[in-house]
Design a protein around this motif. Sequence first.
Motif, short mmCIF file in Angstrom:
data_model
loop_
_atom_site.label_atom_id
_atom_site.label_comp_id
_atom_site.label_asym_id
_atom_site.label_seq_id
_atom_site.Cartn_x
_atom_site.Cartn_y
_atom_site.Cartn_z
N LEU A 1 0.88 -1.17 0.00
CA LEU A 1 0.00 0.00 0.00
C LEU A 1 0.91 1.21 0.00
N LEU A 2 0.96 1.91 -1.14
CA LEU A 2 1.93 2.98 -1.31
C LEU A 2 1.28 4.35 -1.37
N ASP A 3 1.65 5.20 -0.44
CA ASP A 3 1.24 6.59 -0.52
C ASP A 3 1.93 7.22 -1.73
N ILE A 4 1.18 7.97 -2.53
CA ILE A 4 1.78 8.60 -3.71
C ILE A 4 2.66 9.78 -3.31
N GLY A 5 2.20 10.57 -2.32
CA GLY A 5 2.91 11.80 -1.97
C GLY A 5 4.03 11.61 -0.97
N LEU A 6 4.99 10.78 -1.31
CA LEU A 6 6.13 10.56 -0.42
C LEU A 6 7.21 11.60 -0.71
N PRO A 7 7.95 12.03 0.31
CA PRO A 7 9.07 12.97 0.06
C PRO A 7 10.22 12.25 -0.63
N GLY A 8 10.96 12.96 -1.45
CA GLY A 8 12.13 12.36 -2.09
C GLY A 8 11.74 11.49 -3.26
N MET A 9 11.41 10.26 -2.98
CA MET A 9 11.03 9.30 -4.02
C MET A 9 9.53 9.05 -3.88
N ASP A 10 8.73 9.57 -4.82
CA ASP A 10 7.28 9.44 -4.65
C ASP A 10 6.78 8.02 -4.93
#
Length: 128
Positions: A52-61
């Motif tokens: 389950l991956l959040d799209i708005g991650l810092p650095g590497m989205d």
Amino acid sequence: EGPLRILVVDDNRDAAQSLSVLLTSEGHEVLLAYDGYTALEIAQAEQPQVALLDIGLPGMDGYAVARALRQDPALKMTQLIALSGYGREVDRETARTAGFNGYLTKPIDFDELLCTLSRQSGAISINP
């Protein structure tokens, strides 16, 4: 339909931990990461069935994480589900192109998530 090994990736620690508690209470094994680089390391080491991956991650989205996971032959069966604050068609299309299998908008509806997971578990062979 057995328990799944699920990687939850979200830079919002409270959101990630809440999701982890809910998924654990459903019997799933949950791995947590708070950024894309850590998510890749954990995924490669643990080979989760679902991420389950959040799209708005810092650095590497989340899109970059999904593309990187899709490059790894050991993870080709991992089901990738995007978690995003945006639900526009263009966002869903970008997610599909990046290799996501599913797309959920935040705040996550837990019943909808469980429904998505039960569909995913039908699509994956569970290895102990």
